[in-house]
Design a protein around this motif. Structure first.
Motif, PDB file in Angstrom:
ATOM      1  N   HIS A  66       7.955 -13.680 -19.726  1.00 37.12           N
ATOM      2  CA  HIS A  66       7.794 -12.952 -18.553  1.00 37.12           C
ATOM      3  C   HIS A  66       8.568 -11.514 -18.507  1.00 37.12           C
ATOM      4  CE1 HIS A  66       7.451 -12.482 -14.180  1.00 37.12           C
ATOM      5  NE2 HIS A  66       9.007 -11.821 -14.207  1.00 37.12           N
ATOM      6  N   GLY A  67       7.745 -10.629 -18.271  1.00 35.38           N
ATOM      7  CA  GLY A  67       8.199  -9.212 -18.145  1.00 35.38           C
ATOM      8  C   GLY A  67       7.767  -8.558 -19.464  1.00 35.38           C
ATOM      9  N   TYR A  68       6.975  -9.141 -20.436  1.00 36.89           N
ATOM     10  CA  TYR A  68       6.646  -8.554 -21.854  1.00 36.89           C
ATOM     11  C   TYR A  68       5.204  -8.845 -21.808  1.00 36.89           C
ATOM     12  CZ  TYR A  68      11.376  -8.199 -23.144  1.00 36.89           C
ATOM     13  OH  TYR A  68      12.855  -7.869 -23.285  1.00 36.89           O
ATOM     14  N   ARG A  69       4.658  -7.817 -22.778  1.00 38.81           N
ATOM     15  CA  ARG A  69       3.151  -7.894 -23.063  1.00 38.81           C
ATOM     16  C   ARG A  69       2.688  -7.636 -24.393  1.00 38.81           C
ATOM     17  NH1 ARG A  69      -0.066  -2.542 -21.500  1.00 38.81           N
ATOM     18  NH2 ARG A  69       1.508  -0.940 -21.578  1.00 38.81           N
ATOM     19  N   TRP A  70       1.643  -8.170 -25.221  1.00 35.59           N
ATOM     20  CA  TRP A  70       1.349  -7.663 -26.457  1.00 35.59           C
ATOM     21  C   TRP A  70       0.557  -6.706 -26.207  1.00 35.59           C
ATOM     22  CZ3 TRP A  70       3.711  -9.404 -30.350  1.00 35.59           C
ATOM     23  CH2 TRP A  70       4.000 -10.575 -30.780  1.00 35.59           C
ATOM     24  N   VAL A  71       0.518  -5.603 -27.088  1.00 31.94           N
ATOM     25  CA  VAL A  71      -0.375  -4.525 -27.070  1.00 31.94           C
ATOM     26  C   VAL A  71      -0.739  -4.371 -28.538  1.00 31.94           C
ATOM     27  CG1 VAL A  71       0.486  -3.238 -25.026  1.00 31.94           C
ATOM     28  CG2 VAL A  71       1.650  -2.675 -27.386  1.00 31.94           C
ATOM     29  N   LEU A  74       2.562  -5.398 -31.129  1.00 36.99           N
ATOM     30  CA  LEU A  74       3.792  -5.068 -30.530  1.00 36.99           C
ATOM     31  C   LEU A  74       3.852  -5.687 -29.283  1.00 36.99           C
ATOM     32  CD1 LEU A  74       3.894  -1.180 -30.727  1.00 36.99           C
ATOM     33  CD2 LEU A  74       4.448  -2.629 -32.563  1.00 36.99           C
ATOM     34  N   LEU A  75       5.170  -6.463 -29.004  1.00 36.03           N
ATOM     35  CA  LEU A  75       5.579  -7.273 -27.964  1.00 36.03           C
ATOM     36  C   LEU A  75       6.518  -6.143 -27.247  1.00 36.03           C
ATOM     37  CD1 LEU A  75       5.695  -9.683 -26.067  1.00 36.03           C
ATOM     38  CD2 LEU A  75       7.594 -10.515 -27.405  1.00 36.03           C
ATOM     39  N   ILE A  76       6.032  -5.608 -26.130  1.00 30.84           N
ATOM     40  CA  ILE A  76       6.801  -4.736 -25.407  1.00 30.84           C
ATOM     41  C   ILE A  76       7.234  -4.849 -23.989  1.00 30.84           C
ATOM     42  CG2 ILE A  76       5.797  -2.835 -26.958  1.00 30.84           C
ATOM     43  CD1 ILE A  76       4.341  -1.950 -24.326  1.00 30.84           C
ATOM     44  N   GLY A  77       8.252  -4.539 -23.405  1.00 25.66           N
ATOM     45  CA  GLY A  77       8.658  -4.684 -22.248  1.00 25.66           C
ATOM     46  C   GLY A  77       7.898  -3.995 -21.233  1.00 25.66           C
ATOM     47  N   ILE A  78       7.322  -4.410 -20.177  1.00 32.00           N
ATOM     48  CA  ILE A  78       6.429  -3.927 -19.162  1.00 32.00           C
ATOM     49  C   ILE A  78       7.040  -2.504 -18.732  1.00 32.00           C
ATOM     50  CG2 ILE A  78       5.135  -4.256 -16.926  1.00 32.00           C
ATOM     51  CD1 ILE A  78       4.456  -7.101 -18.087  1.00 32.00           C
ATOM     52  N   THR A  79       8.452  -2.917 -18.006  1.00 32.53           N
ATOM     53  CA  THR A  79       8.723  -1.762 -17.146  1.00 32.53           C
ATOM     54  C   THR A  79       9.582  -0.607 -18.116  1.00 32.53           C
ATOM     55  OG1 THR A  79      11.040  -3.166 -16.905  1.00 32.53           O
ATOM     56  CG2 THR A  79       9.249  -3.334 -15.318  1.00 32.53           C
ATOM     57  N   ASN A  80      10.115  -1.067 -19.301  1.00 33.86           N
ATOM     58  CA  ASN A  80      10.993  -0.104 -20.086  1.00 33.86           C
ATOM     59  C   ASN A  80      10.341   0.488 -21.139  1.00 33.86           C
ATOM     60  OD1 ASN A  80      10.961  -2.170 -21.546  1.00 33.86           O
ATOM     61  ND2 ASN A  80      13.515  -2.555 -21.193  1.00 33.86           N
ATOM     62  N   GLY A  81       9.285  -0.515 -21.739  1.00 31.88           N
ATOM     63  CA  GLY A  81       8.539   0.127 -23.016  1.00 31.88           C
ATOM     64  C   GLY A  81       9.244  -0.067 -24.099  1.00 31.88           C
ATOM     65  N   VAL A  82      10.560  -0.916 -24.240  1.00 38.25           N
ATOM     66  CA  VAL A  82      11.023  -1.332 -25.451  1.00 38.25           C
ATOM     67  C   VAL A  82      10.523  -2.301 -26.474  1.00 38.25           C
ATOM     68  CG1 VAL A  82      13.317  -1.991 -26.406  1.00 38.25           C
ATOM     69  CG2 VAL A  82      13.134  -0.354 -24.432  1.00 38.25           C
ATOM     70  N   ILE A  83      10.259  -1.966 -27.574  1.00 31.98           N
ATOM     71  CA  ILE A  83       9.815  -3.067 -28.591  1.00 31.98           C
ATOM     72  C   ILE A  83      10.623  -4.299 -28.783  1.00 31.98           C
ATOM     73  CG2 ILE A  83       8.647  -3.211 -30.855  1.00 31.98           C
ATOM     74  CD1 ILE A  83       7.894  -0.250 -30.774  1.00 31.98           C
TER      75      ILE A  83
END
Length: 70
Positions: A42-47, A54-63
């Motif tokens: 929850h709160g992450y997405r694969w790009v 990369l699995l990054i945080g949706i709100t902060n963009g941290v890998i």
């Protein structure tokens, strides 16, 4: 005269904060199972960035995680 451009790919590192400009070049990976990736927490997405996932945080963009291209 033909001018060749050298494309320099950033070296992704865990904890790196991806900028908004870099994020625009990514494509979302909705079918992560197809690539044998774990479901994003929850709160992450694969790009996908070039051939890397990369699995990054949706709100902060941290890998949080990096899977090298397959």
């Amino acid at each position: 005269m033909i001018v060749e451009r050298t494309v320099v790919r950033p070296h992704w590192k865990k904890g790196y904060r991806v900028t908004a400009g870099e994020r625009r070049g990514f494509s979302d990976v909705h079918d992560y199972r197809r690539y044998r990736l774990a479901p994003p927490p929850h709160g992450y997405r694969w790009v996908r960035a070039d051939h890397d996932f990369l699995l990054i945080g949706i709100t902060n963009g941290v890998i949080s995680s990096i899977i090298s291209g397959r």
